[in-house]
Design a protein around this motif. Sequence first.
Motif, PDB file in Angstrom:
ATOM      1  N   ARG A  94      41.112  -2.537  -4.315  1.00 23.03           N
ATOM      2  CA  ARG A  94      42.522  -2.210  -4.425  1.00 23.03           C
ATOM      3  C   ARG A  94      42.867  -1.307  -3.251  1.00 23.03           C
ATOM      4  O   ARG A  94      42.233  -0.269  -3.055  1.00 23.03           O
ATOM      5  CB  ARG A  94      42.837  -1.515  -5.739  1.00 23.03           C
ATOM      6  CG  ARG A  94      44.309  -1.177  -5.910  1.00 23.03           C
ATOM      7  CD  ARG A  94      44.609  -0.749  -7.317  1.00 23.03           C
ATOM      8  NE  ARG A  94      45.980  -0.289  -7.458  1.00 23.03           N
ATOM      9  CZ  ARG A  94      46.531   0.093  -8.598  1.00 23.03           C
ATOM     10  NH1 ARG A  94      45.821   0.079  -9.704  1.00 23.03           N
ATOM     11  NH2 ARG A  94      47.780   0.498  -8.633  1.00 23.03           N
ATOM     12  N   SER A  99      49.491  -2.397  -6.232  1.00 27.40           N
ATOM     13  CA  SER A  99      49.553  -2.057  -7.649  1.00 27.40           C
ATOM     14  C   SER A  99      48.538  -2.809  -8.494  1.00 27.40           C
ATOM     15  O   SER A  99      48.470  -2.601  -9.695  1.00 27.40           O
ATOM     16  CB  SER A  99      50.962  -2.324  -8.198  1.00 27.40           C
ATOM     17  OG  SER A  99      51.342  -3.650  -7.933  1.00 27.40           O
ATOM     18  N   THR A 100      47.762  -3.705  -7.880  1.00 31.56           N
ATOM     19  CA  THR A 100      46.815  -4.489  -8.673  1.00 31.56           C
ATOM     20  C   THR A 100      45.449  -4.534  -8.001  1.00 31.56           C
ATOM     21  O   THR A 100      45.303  -4.287  -6.817  1.00 31.56           O
ATOM     22  CB  THR A 100      47.317  -5.920  -8.893  1.00 31.56           C
ATOM     23  OG1 THR A 100      47.476  -6.558  -7.619  1.00 31.56           O
ATOM     24  CG2 THR A 100      48.647  -5.926  -9.627  1.00 31.56           C
ATOM     25  N   THR A 102      42.092  -6.740  -6.986  1.00 29.06           N
ATOM     26  CA  THR A 102      41.703  -8.109  -6.638  1.00 29.06           C
ATOM     27  C   THR A 102      40.197  -8.248  -6.787  1.00 29.06           C
ATOM     28  O   THR A 102      39.444  -7.459  -6.213  1.00 29.06           O
ATOM     29  CB  THR A 102      42.114  -8.450  -5.199  1.00 29.06           C
ATOM     30  OG1 THR A 102      43.542  -8.393  -5.104  1.00 29.06           O
ATOM     31  CG2 THR A 102      41.647  -9.860  -4.824  1.00 29.06           C
TER      32      THR A 102
ATOM     33  N   TYR B  33      46.336  -4.559 -18.931  1.00 31.87           N
ATOM     34  CA  TYR B  33      46.286  -5.750 -18.082  1.00 31.87           C
ATOM     35  C   TYR B  33      45.751  -6.939 -18.871  1.00 31.87           C
ATOM     36  O   TYR B  33      44.933  -6.776 -19.770  1.00 31.87           O
ATOM     37  CB  TYR B  33      45.333  -5.515 -16.898  1.00 31.87           C
ATOM     38  CG  TYR B  33      45.531  -4.212 -16.159  1.00 31.87           C
ATOM     39  CD1 TYR B  33      44.996  -3.027 -16.646  1.00 31.87           C
ATOM     40  CD2 TYR B  33      46.262  -4.178 -14.973  1.00 31.87           C
ATOM     41  CE1 TYR B  33      45.176  -1.827 -15.976  1.00 31.87           C
ATOM     42  CE2 TYR B  33      46.444  -2.981 -14.291  1.00 31.87           C
ATOM     43  CZ  TYR B  33      45.896  -1.812 -14.797  1.00 31.87           C
ATOM     44  OH  TYR B  33      46.075  -0.634 -14.129  1.00 31.87           O
ATOM     45  N   TYR B  35      43.848 -10.650 -17.892  1.00 36.79           N
ATOM     46  CA  TYR B  35      43.234 -11.502 -16.889  1.00 36.79           C
ATOM     47  C   TYR B  35      42.777 -12.807 -17.536  1.00 36.79           C
ATOM     48  O   TYR B  35      42.423 -12.853 -18.713  1.00 36.79           O
ATOM     49  CB  TYR B  35      41.996 -10.826 -16.279  1.00 36.79           C
ATOM     50  CG  TYR B  35      42.274  -9.618 -15.444  1.00 36.79           C
ATOM     51  CD1 TYR B  35      42.279  -8.342 -16.010  1.00 36.79           C
ATOM     52  CD2 TYR B  35      42.504  -9.734 -14.074  1.00 36.79           C
ATOM     53  CE1 TYR B  35      42.506  -7.221 -15.236  1.00 36.79           C
ATOM     54  CE2 TYR B  35      42.732  -8.617 -13.298  1.00 36.79           C
ATOM     55  CZ  TYR B  35      42.735  -7.365 -13.874  1.00 36.79           C
ATOM     56  OH  TYR B  35      42.962  -6.261 -13.100  1.00 36.79           O
ATOM     57  N   LEU B  45      44.858 -12.189 -12.409  1.00 37.66           N
ATOM     58  CA  LEU B  45      45.768 -11.345 -13.177  1.00 37.66           C
ATOM     59  C   LEU B  45      46.948 -12.154 -13.696  1.00 37.66           C
ATOM     60  O   LEU B  45      47.642 -12.837 -12.924  1.00 37.66           O
ATOM     61  CB  LEU B  45      46.250 -10.192 -12.298  1.00 37.66           C
ATOM     62  CG  LEU B  45      47.160  -9.162 -12.945  1.00 37.66           C
ATOM     63  CD1 LEU B  45      46.425  -8.408 -14.061  1.00 37.66           C
ATOM     64  CD2 LEU B  45      47.676  -8.190 -11.895  1.00 37.66           C
ATOM     65  N   TYR B  48      50.674  -7.322 -16.217  1.00 40.48           N
ATOM     66  CA  TYR B  48      50.240  -5.948 -16.402  1.00 40.48           C
ATOM     67  C   TYR B  48      51.420  -5.074 -16.784  1.00 40.48           C
ATOM     68  O   TYR B  48      52.576  -5.417 -16.523  1.00 40.48           O
ATOM     69  CB  TYR B  48      49.509  -5.403 -15.170  1.00 40.48           C
ATOM     70  CG  TYR B  48      50.335  -5.279 -13.915  1.00 40.48           C
ATOM     71  CD1 TYR B  48      50.596  -6.393 -13.126  1.00 40.48           C
ATOM     72  CD2 TYR B  48      50.820  -4.046 -13.498  1.00 40.48           C
ATOM     73  CE1 TYR B  48      51.328  -6.287 -11.962  1.00 40.48           C
ATOM     74  CE2 TYR B  48      51.554  -3.932 -12.332  1.00 40.48           C
ATOM     75  CZ  TYR B  48      51.802  -5.058 -11.565  1.00 40.48           C
ATOM     76  OH  TYR B  48      52.528  -4.948 -10.404  1.00 40.48           O
ATOM     77  N   GLN B  50      52.477  -0.817 -16.992  1.00 38.50           N
ATOM     78  CA  GLN B  50      52.098   0.558 -16.669  1.00 38.50           C
ATOM     79  C   GLN B  50      52.761   1.567 -17.591  1.00 38.50           C
ATOM     80  O   GLN B  50      52.449   2.764 -17.539  1.00 38.50           O
ATOM     81  CB  GLN B  50      52.410   0.878 -15.207  1.00 38.50           C
ATOM     82  CG  GLN B  50      51.557   0.061 -14.245  1.00 38.50           C
ATOM     83  CD  GLN B  50      51.787   0.428 -12.794  1.00 38.50           C
ATOM     84  OE1 GLN B  50      52.899   0.374 -12.311  1.00 38.50           O
ATOM     85  NE2 GLN B  50      50.735   0.795 -12.078  1.00 38.50           N
ATOM     86  N   GLY B  58      51.740 -11.017 -12.917  1.00 32.86           N
ATOM     87  CA  GLY B  58      50.622 -11.049 -11.994  1.00 32.86           C
ATOM     88  C   GLY B  58      50.650 -12.326 -11.175  1.00 32.86           C
ATOM     89  O   GLY B  58      51.707 -12.929 -10.953  1.00 32.86           O
ATOM     90  N   GLY B  97      47.211   3.514 -14.276  1.00 32.11           N
ATOM     91  CA  GLY B  97      47.575   2.422 -13.397  1.00 32.11           C
ATOM     92  C   GLY B  97      47.523   2.754 -11.929  1.00 32.11           C
ATOM     93  O   GLY B  97      47.961   1.965 -11.093  1.00 32.11           O
ATOM     94  N   GLN B 103      39.512   0.420 -14.431  1.00 33.60           N
ATOM     95  CA  GLN B 103      39.944  -0.440 -15.521  1.00 33.60           C
ATOM     96  C   GLN B 103      38.757  -0.685 -16.454  1.00 33.60           C
ATOM     97  O   GLN B 103      37.656  -1.000 -15.991  1.00 33.60           O
ATOM     98  CB  GLN B 103      40.477  -1.770 -14.979  1.00 33.60           C
ATOM     99  CG  GLN B 103      41.785  -1.613 -14.216  1.00 33.60           C
ATOM    100  CD  GLN B 103      42.391  -2.941 -13.817  1.00 33.60           C
ATOM    101  OE1 GLN B 103      42.085  -3.985 -14.383  1.00 33.60           O
ATOM    102  NE2 GLN B 103      43.283  -2.900 -12.841  1.00 33.60           N
TER     103      GLN B 103
END
Lengths: 113, 114
Positions: A94, A99-100, A102, B33, B35, B45, B48, B50, B58, B97, B103
């Motif tokens: 990240r 914001s995410t 990978t 989240y 997935y 993803l 999500y 927050q 996503g 977040g 996570q």
Amino acid sequence: AQSVAQPEDQVNVAEGNPLTVKCTYSVSGNPYLFWYVQYPNRGLQFLLKYITGDNLVKGSYGFEAEFNKSQTSFHLKKPSALVSDSALYFCAVRASGYSTLTFGKGTMLLVSP
Amino acid sequence: DGGITQSPKYLFRKEGQNVTLSCEQNLNHDAMYWYRQDPGQGLRLIYYSQIVNDFQKGDIAEGYSVSREKKESFPLTVTSAQKNPTAFYLCASSLAGGPIDTQYFGPGTRLTVL
């Protein structure tokens, strides 16, 4: 953009030997890097992460990872593999400003007795 | 005993049906989240969130919907518009977040379309 590559679908190692699972990344900005492990039909378990500071990060179950900025790599290592380490390993990145997270496609580690 | 729970563990759906996957956490995390995991494709993803009452798409949100009415809960609905829903679905949460937040994952739900 951010991306992560795990170049090996599978890594085979004998019990007691050192293991390395490779991960390279591409980001704009500072990278935050994570390793997770997944056993069959289970969720992902967090192993370790690199945020800043010391390039060698120590994590759970004797695993460690080395951050190499010049090679954009974050390889997972363990000095002596156990049969119970056999699992699917995921690297994730990240970038600051994103914001995410990978994830890579995963590397299956098989440790033979 | 803190953690993330997902139910059911296995779910079978007929084509054309909507199904809802449950995800609950008691870690007091703000972010959650969803997935999707397919063999050889890693994790992708879906949605999500927050904060309560807010969520974002996503990479593969088409055919899915979510809600976040409570901090502890983030259910995922797989609609009939999702063309290939058979997969392993994983829910995760993190403290706020932020980019350095770890996570943590639930045990997953395996959805099979009959």
